[in-house]
Design a protein around this motif. Structure first.
Motif, short mmCIF file in Angstrom:
data_model
loop_
_atom_site.label_atom_id
_atom_site.label_comp_id
_atom_site.label_asym_id
_atom_site.label_seq_id
_atom_site.Cartn_x
_atom_site.Cartn_y
_atom_site.Cartn_z
N VAL A 1 -65.68 2.57 20.04
CA VAL A 1 -65.92 1.96 18.73
C VAL A 1 -65.10 2.70 17.68
O VAL A 1 -65.07 3.93 17.66
CB VAL A 1 -67.42 2.00 18.37
CG1 VAL A 1 -67.64 1.36 17.00
CG2 VAL A 1 -68.24 1.29 19.44
N ILE B 1 -74.27 1.35 15.29
CA ILE B 1 -73.25 2.29 14.85
C ILE B 1 -73.73 2.93 13.55
O ILE B 1 -74.05 2.22 12.58
CB ILE B 1 -71.91 1.58 14.61
CG1 ILE B 1 -71.51 0.78 15.85
CG2 ILE B 1 -70.81 2.57 14.25
CD1 ILE B 1 -70.40 -0.22 15.60
N GLU B 2 -73.80 4.23 13.54
CA GLU B 2 -74.22 4.96 12.34
C GLU B 2 -72.98 5.31 11.52
O GLU B 2 -72.04 5.93 12.04
CB GLU B 2 -74.99 6.21 12.73
CG GLU B 2 -76.25 5.91 13.54
CD GLU B 2 -76.87 7.17 14.10
OE1 GLU B 2 -76.38 8.27 13.77
OE2 GLU B 2 -77.85 7.05 14.88
N GLN C 1 -67.70 7.11 10.67
CA GLN C 1 -68.59 6.87 11.79
C GLN C 1 -69.22 8.18 12.23
O GLN C 1 -68.53 9.16 12.51
CB GLN C 1 -67.82 6.23 12.95
CG GLN C 1 -68.65 5.97 14.20
CD GLN C 1 -67.80 5.41 15.32
OE1 GLN C 1 -66.64 5.07 15.12
NE2 GLN C 1 -68.38 5.35 16.51
N THR D 1 -73.02 6.52 17.71
CA THR D 1 -73.14 5.18 18.31
C THR D 1 -74.30 5.19 19.29
O THR D 1 -74.42 6.12 20.12
CB THR D 1 -71.85 4.78 19.04
OG1 THR D 1 -70.76 4.82 18.12
CG2 THR D 1 -71.97 3.37 19.59
N ARG E 1 -76.99 1.83 9.33
CA ARG E 1 -76.92 1.55 10.78
C ARG E 1 -76.42 0.12 10.93
O ARG E 1 -77.07 -0.83 10.47
CB ARG E 1 -78.28 1.73 11.44
CG ARG E 1 -78.33 1.18 12.87
CD ARG E 1 -79.56 1.61 13.62
NE ARG E 1 -79.44 2.99 14.05
CZ ARG E 1 -80.33 3.59 14.85
NH1 ARG E 1 -81.40 2.94 15.25
NH2 ARG E 1 -80.15 4.84 15.22
N LEU F 1 -64.24 -2.87 18.48
CA LEU F 1 -64.89 -2.47 19.72
C LEU F 1 -63.99 -2.83 20.89
O LEU F 1 -63.50 -3.96 20.99
CB LEU F 1 -66.24 -3.18 19.87
CG LEU F 1 -67.04 -2.88 21.14
CD1 LEU F 1 -67.46 -1.42 21.16
CD2 LEU F 1 -68.27 -3.78 21.22
N ILE G 1 -75.96 -2.50 20.40
CA ILE G 1 -75.05 -1.43 19.98
C ILE G 1 -75.30 -1.17 18.50
O ILE G 1 -75.15 -2.08 17.67
CB ILE G 1 -73.58 -1.80 20.22
CG1 ILE G 1 -73.35 -2.11 21.71
CG2 ILE G 1 -72.66 -0.68 19.75
CD1 ILE G 1 -71.96 -2.60 22.02
#
Length: 543
Positions: free
Chosen positions: A70, A213-214, A77, A80, A53, A227, A211
């Motif tokens: 993103v 992001i995974e 990805q 999010t 993450r 971004l 924010i």
């Protein structure tokens, strides 16, 4: 009891992250629109293999959340997460801010040291004062009354010497303390300057978005996070011009172009690529709907008197819903691309502090030969004005601006707006009054009355005399503008004569506007006379 099967299912849905990684990002590119700005920011991060993450730090709360996009390069990805409330505290001090705070702490330590030295000096003075008090008490001791003269003489001499030394010591201590405290004034000024320097650096808002992001990295890799988002109403830009007229044997007019830029996004922009655009991405993207128009007939109704606050009906237009007009975009400056709208760029990276800087960016300059002349409007002015005309414009589109300073041979003579020009369009600009070109406009004769014995009518006669005198010490090509009335009614008849005859009627397609063009030498005077007669039927009123 909780359902164990459900609990296992929920557990299986929880992502198994190898670690949570805080990622610092910075703005690298900005495209400013009339009512918004498109922000692009990047971050670099080294990822070990596995699921992670990435917590993207630093995005201000001014970002329009719906516009967030993103992209991750170097890893896959998978999702999010955006949080606007209950955001963890921000810790994003720059080295410059840390250095400024350390500077303040250093000065405060020096102030405390000086104050301690002053107190230490006064302690010696306090000790001397205590000795003086003791000596005074000793001299008042009743036991000395039985002492002999020699003893009293020795005691008095001792008190005198010791008291003098103690008094001098107290005075020296106070003088030393004051000299030490003299340093405090400079130190406090230095502290104030350091605090102001810190305030200039810490202009960013504390509110930030959260924010997360995974991502999934099959193997260790260096990833790039990009971004993109919009901010609305927190940026402003407009073109600005300097018009510089060089007089002499070969007059020329140079237009210097700039852009005025300001932003209040809540974060500072440092070395960003800046673009200026005419597009309005947060405005309307489609035209208004056109509704069907149904008309009916029926018996006449009694008229309804409208109040003064109600607009009068405008025929069929009043039956159609009013259109919502998009706000007119302020014009940009330096064209680099066309397509939908026009985009302009600045050639080098730009830094703009939030809510603090109003930046004027110098772009380029365009020059063309110019023709000088004087322009007089006697109906309004008592002097003529210095004008410069460029016949073919500057060869490219120039958009309007509220800011256009006017210079003659390097001297500022005034400021005004700039109307905007199409490519190749002729342009003329004013550069202030010419005090030595004197103008007088007098109405010599004006009469109004009835005439005729059978068919009565009304009549007005007027004679105007315009006198122009050149006291400037140089010859001027001069244009004089004046007017005569015109009518669109057959019953209102207008005749006019002018001496000399004007060189142009209906100037710029404006009915009744007359123009005389001539050269006015040094010391010369010219006179123009205009006679006007109007007639209309009896019982009518001239308006």
């Amino acid at each position: 009891m909780r359902n164990p099967i459900l609990a296992i299912a929920l557990l299986a849905l929880q992502p198994a992250y190898a670690e949570t990684i805080a990622v610092s990002s910075r703005v690298t590119e900005v495209t400013m629109h009339p009512d918004s700005a498109a922000i692009l920011r990047r971050a670099e991060v080294s990822l070990p293999a596995g699921r992670h993450r990435l917590v993207l730090q630093g995005v201000p709360a001014s970002a329009v959340s719906e516009s967030l996009r993103v992209e991750v390069e170097g890893a896959r990805q998978t999702g999010t997460l955006l949080r606007q409330d209950r955001v963890p505290p921000r810790d994003a001090d720059t080295p410059e801010i840390d250095a400024a705070r350390q500077r303040i702490e250093e000065i405060e330590d020096r102030i405390r040291g000086v104050e301690d030295d002053a107190r230490r000096a006064r302690l010696a003075g306090s000790a001397a004062e205590a000795s003086l008090t003791f000596l005074r008490g000793l001299g008042e001791n009743e036991g000395l009354a039985e002492a002999g003269p020699d003893t009293l003489r020795d005691i008095a001499r001792m008190i005198r010497d010791e008291a003098g030394a103690a008094g001098a010591a107290a005075l020296d201590a106070e003088i030393a303390a004051r000299r030490i405290e003299d340093q405090l004034s400079d130190l406090r000024d230095e502290l104030k300057a350091a605090q102001q320097a810190l305030a200039a650096l810490t202009v960013e808002d504390e509110d930030r978005l959260f924010i997360a992001i995974e991502v999934d990295a099959p193997e260790a890799a260096d990833a790039t996070v990009t971004l993109r988002y919009l901010v609305r109403g927190a940026t402003y830009w407009t073109p600005a011009y300097d018009l510089r007229l060089a007089t002499g044997d070969a007059p020329s007019l140079t237009l210097e172009r700039s852009a005025l830029v300001r932003q209040t996004t809540g974060e500072n922009w440092t070395d960003v690529a800046l673009h200026l655009s005419t597009l309005a991405p947060v405005g309307r993207a489609e035209p208004n709907a056109l509704l069907p128009l149904r008309l009916r007939i029926g018996p006449p109704e009694a008229p309804v008197r409208q109040s003064r606050s109600q607009p009068e009906s405008d025929g069929l237009a009043s039956l159609v819903a009013p259109a919502l007009e998009a706000p007119a975009p302020p014009p940009p400056l330096w064209k680099v691309a066309e397509g939908p709208g026009v985009t302009y760029s600045y050639a080098v990276p730009v830094s703009i502090a939030s809510s603090a800087d109003l930046l004027r960016l110098r772009l380029d300059s365009l020059s063309q030969p110019a023709q000088e002349r004087a322009l007089a409007v006697p109906f309004h002015d008592q002097t003529a004005f210095h004008m410069a005309r460029v016949e073919d414009g500057w060869g490219e589109e120039l958009l309007p601006s509220q800011y256009a300073a006017r210079y003659v041979d390097g001297v500022l003579v005034g400021t005004s707006g700039f109307p905007g020009l199409a490519a190749g369009q002729e342009a003329e600009f004013g550069f202030g009054p010419i005090d030595g070109l004197r103008i007088k406009r007098d109405v010599l004769d004006q009469s109004e009355g009835d005439r005729g014995l059978i068919n009565r009518s009304s009549e007005r006669n007027e004679r105007v005399e315009i006198e122009v005198e050149n006291l400037t010490g140089r010859d001027w090509p001069l244009r004089v503008l004046d007017r005569v009335p015109y009518s669109e009614q057959e019953d209102l008849e207008i005749w006019w004569t002018a001496s000399p005859r004007p060189d142009e009627d209906d100037v710029d397609k404006q009915r009744g506007i007359l123009a005389w063009d001539f050269d006015l030498g040094t010391g010369d005077t010219r006179t123009i006379r205009i006679d006007t007669t109007l007639t209309w039927p009896e019982g009518m009123v001239l308006r």
